[in-house]
Every structure is written in C-alpha cells, then in structure tokens.
Write a protein that holds these residues in place. Sequence first.
Motif, PDB file in Angstrom:
ATOM      1  N   VAL A  24       0.851  -1.193   0.000  1.00 50.85           N
ATOM      2  CA  VAL A  24       0.000   0.000   0.000  1.00 50.85           C
ATOM      3  C   VAL A  24       0.884   1.240   0.000  1.00 50.85           C
ATOM      4  CG1 VAL A  24      -1.794   1.261   1.235  1.00 50.85           C
ATOM      5  CG2 VAL A  24      -1.799  -1.244   1.264  1.00 50.85           C
ATOM      6  N   GLU A  28      -2.299   5.728  -2.087  1.00 49.93           N
ATOM      7  CA  GLU A  28      -3.511   4.931  -1.889  1.00 49.93           C
ATOM      8  C   GLU A  28      -4.273   5.321  -0.632  1.00 49.93           C
ATOM      9  OE1 GLU A  28      -4.695   0.174  -1.612  1.00 49.93           O
ATOM     10  OE2 GLU A  28      -2.785   0.789  -2.517  1.00 49.93           O
ATOM     11  N   ILE A  29      -3.586   5.883   0.357  1.00 46.09           N
ATOM     12  CA  ILE A  29      -4.246   6.197   1.626  1.00 46.09           C
ATOM     13  C   ILE A  29      -4.276   7.689   1.952  1.00 46.09           C
ATOM     14  CG2 ILE A  29      -3.696   3.951   2.636  1.00 46.09           C
ATOM     15  CD1 ILE A  29      -1.422   5.316   4.165  1.00 46.09           C
ATOM     16  N   GLN A  32      -7.738   9.424   2.135  1.00 45.75           N
ATOM     17  CA  GLN A  32      -8.496   8.918   3.285  1.00 45.75           C
ATOM     18  C   GLN A  32      -8.182   9.694   4.557  1.00 45.75           C
ATOM     19  OE1 GLN A  32      -7.828   4.736   3.998  1.00 45.75           O
ATOM     20  NE2 GLN A  32      -8.398   4.865   6.145  1.00 45.75           N
ATOM     21  N   TYR A  33      -6.916  10.085   4.706  1.00 49.88           N
ATOM     22  CA  TYR A  33      -6.497  10.782   5.916  1.00 49.88           C
ATOM     23  C   TYR A  33      -6.395  12.295   5.730  1.00 49.88           C
ATOM     24  CZ  TYR A  33      -5.584   6.150   7.753  1.00 49.88           C
ATOM     25  OH  TYR A  33      -5.740   4.844   8.185  1.00 49.88           O
ATOM     26  N   SER A 151      -3.144  -3.544  10.604  1.00 56.86           N
ATOM     27  CA  SER A 151      -4.122  -2.988   9.665  1.00 56.86           C
ATOM     28  C   SER A 151      -5.564  -3.265  10.091  1.00 56.86           C
ATOM     29  CB  SER A 151      -3.876  -3.536   8.255  1.00 56.86           C
ATOM     30  OG  SER A 151      -4.045  -4.946   8.224  1.00 56.86           O
ATOM     31  N   PRO A 156      -9.906   4.337  10.591  1.00 57.84           N
ATOM     32  CA  PRO A 156      -9.838   4.941   9.246  1.00 57.84           C
ATOM     33  C   PRO A 156      -9.808   6.462   9.264  1.00 57.84           C
ATOM     34  CG  PRO A 156     -12.011   4.005   9.658  1.00 57.84           C
ATOM     35  CD  PRO A 156     -11.130   3.550  10.779  1.00 57.84           C
ATOM     36  N   ARG A 159      -5.012   9.643  11.245  1.00 56.91           N
ATOM     37  CA  ARG A 159      -3.794   9.589  10.433  1.00 56.91           C
ATOM     38  C   ARG A 159      -2.546   9.325  11.271  1.00 56.91           C
ATOM     39  NH1 ARG A 159      -3.490  15.961   8.646  1.00 56.91           N
ATOM     40  NH2 ARG A 159      -2.438  16.751  10.526  1.00 56.91           N
TER      41      ARG A 159
END
Length: 334
Positions: A24, A28-29, A32-33, A151, A156, A159
């Motif tokens: 990841v 990719e994240i 989200q954060y 994980s 979610p 951060r």
Amino acid sequence: MSGQAPPTAWGIHGLGVHIPDRCVGNAEIAEQYGVEPAWIERMTGITQRHCAEPAQATSDLALAAAEQALADAQLSARDIDVILLATSTPDQLAVATACRVQHQLGADRAWATDVGGACAGFLYALKLAHDVLAASCPGGRALVIGAEVFSKFQNPGDRSTGVLFADGAGAVVVGPAPAGRGILCSTQGTDGGLADIVGIRAGGSARPASELTVTEGGHYLHMNGKAVTAYFHEIFPQVVARLTQLSGLNLDQIDLVIPHQANPRMLRTLGAELGISTSQLVVTADTFGNTGAASIPMALHAARSQGRLKPQSTVLHAAVGAGMSWAGSVQRWL
C-alpha cells in the motif's frame, strides 16, 4: 549434550520473515487521511507499507516466518523446546497465538506462549528465550517470533496511526553459541504511568466489548503521537548508553544498530544526534512501516540479505513500546 559441559552462551541460528503480498503506497491512503502523499513521506519517511489480506490472521504471518527460520537453521519443528510469540495483535483474547503456531508447525515437543511489550515485545521474548534455555534447557532451542496485523485495528479517521503502522512477521531460532558470541547483554524497563498514551483501549476486562466501545472506536489502535515521540527521544539514548556500558563496547565498536522501526525519519535524526553513522543504522520502515514487535527480526533479515550482517558482526538493538516499555540487547552474530 552427554559428556559435554553445558553451554554458557546463546545466539540466533536461523532467521525467517513473512511480508504480506499487498503493498500500500502513500497515494492509496493519503486522501483517506486528508493529506498529500508527500506529507506522509515528509513527516514519517515511509513511502509504502504491507497489509495482510482480510482472511489472514497474525498466526498465519507468524507461521510462515517460523517455517523460514527453522529451514534457515536446518532444524525441524520437533527440535524446538519453547515458542515465544511477541504481538500486540493476537488472533483472539484468552488463547495465546503461539499455541496456534505450535500446532500448525507440528512442534509437539514445545511449550508455547505469547509475550507482551508491544514494539519492545520481540526483545522481551528474546531475553526470556535466553533465560529459559540457560536455566532449564541447556542445549535446547527456542523459536522467537514477532508478528503484527495492525491494519485490522486501524482507525480509518486517525492519520497518526493509519500512515505509520503496518503488518509483517519475523522469527529467529535461538540455541547454544560459542563463548563470546551470541547474546552478550540485555536491558529492560517499564513506566506504567504512561500506559494510556498508546494502545487499544477496549476489548479487555477493564472495558469489555459493548455497543458503546464500538461506537467510541475503542477497539482501534490509538496513539498520543507527541507524548510517544517525547518518550522515545528520552529513553532511546538511555537504552543505547546502558547497552554500551553493559557490553563494555564503545558505540564505534558496534557494527550495526538495528532498532525497532518506529518512524524512519525520527530514527535517522536521533541516530545522527547520538553519533550513530548511516553505515551502522539499519532502517527498513521506509518500505515496511512500523510493524511493532515484528520490526527487529524483519530488519535483521533485511540487513543479512543486503550483506550488512556478517559473522561476528556486533549488533545493538533498542526498542520502545506501549506500556510504556523498553528493551535493548547486544549480540555478536554467529
């Protein structure tokens, strides 16, 4: 061992690692954060991390690493006398994850249990393995594993943990070593007054699972990043100083410093402040993230694969984990 003097030293005879296939990257994240990918790398030094598949448990990763370590040591599961598994993310409460690994390995001669200590857990387990072998099993072998599946406990929306923690497993086989080789010294400590600054708050006897604990996010990993960083900066230099004192070695006589892989940016900054050169310091969290108790054996494996860890290399380990707990050791590689 009949007719021979019992061993007086113990060291690592085999290494194994398991890194989940799913990689990841920051891109990719990041959304989200609520940050940019470059922000994650700038603040932590991490560019990517690996995550287990939904059906994979901590025991699955631990088993794969353990099988590699046994093969590397040219031993079978039935040669093992004790299995110690360090983890903060067990398969379940009340049953030690080590028990599942013992059964799946076919290590039916071994007794097995889990070890706490969070990110310091692997070094706690290594110390326990050394002491168990020295006290009650001369000539025996211990399998020491660090494994995490963080994980599955990531918030979610948080951060501070979501960009940092990741999954993986590392394992070592500990057995008799020639005098002056193997594990030379170790040190451990705890400050329970700081037990609440990082961890998973709910799910135990103090706060059993309920609708409220789920709604509040109590089953996710939480961390007071500023408090943890401050403690790390305070304790890490003390652990290094204590180990050089115990071993009788100056820092420039240490070939490799392989710490728990907290935050790679922080490790490099603090290492430079302590006079640890870039050729000494082993950092793998750039591509693996913080894998907690698994990070030191994973980094050992990486250092050997890179040709940096060689016979008779002197290696210093230091780790700071939830609790707050810390540990360190010096070993001369076999």
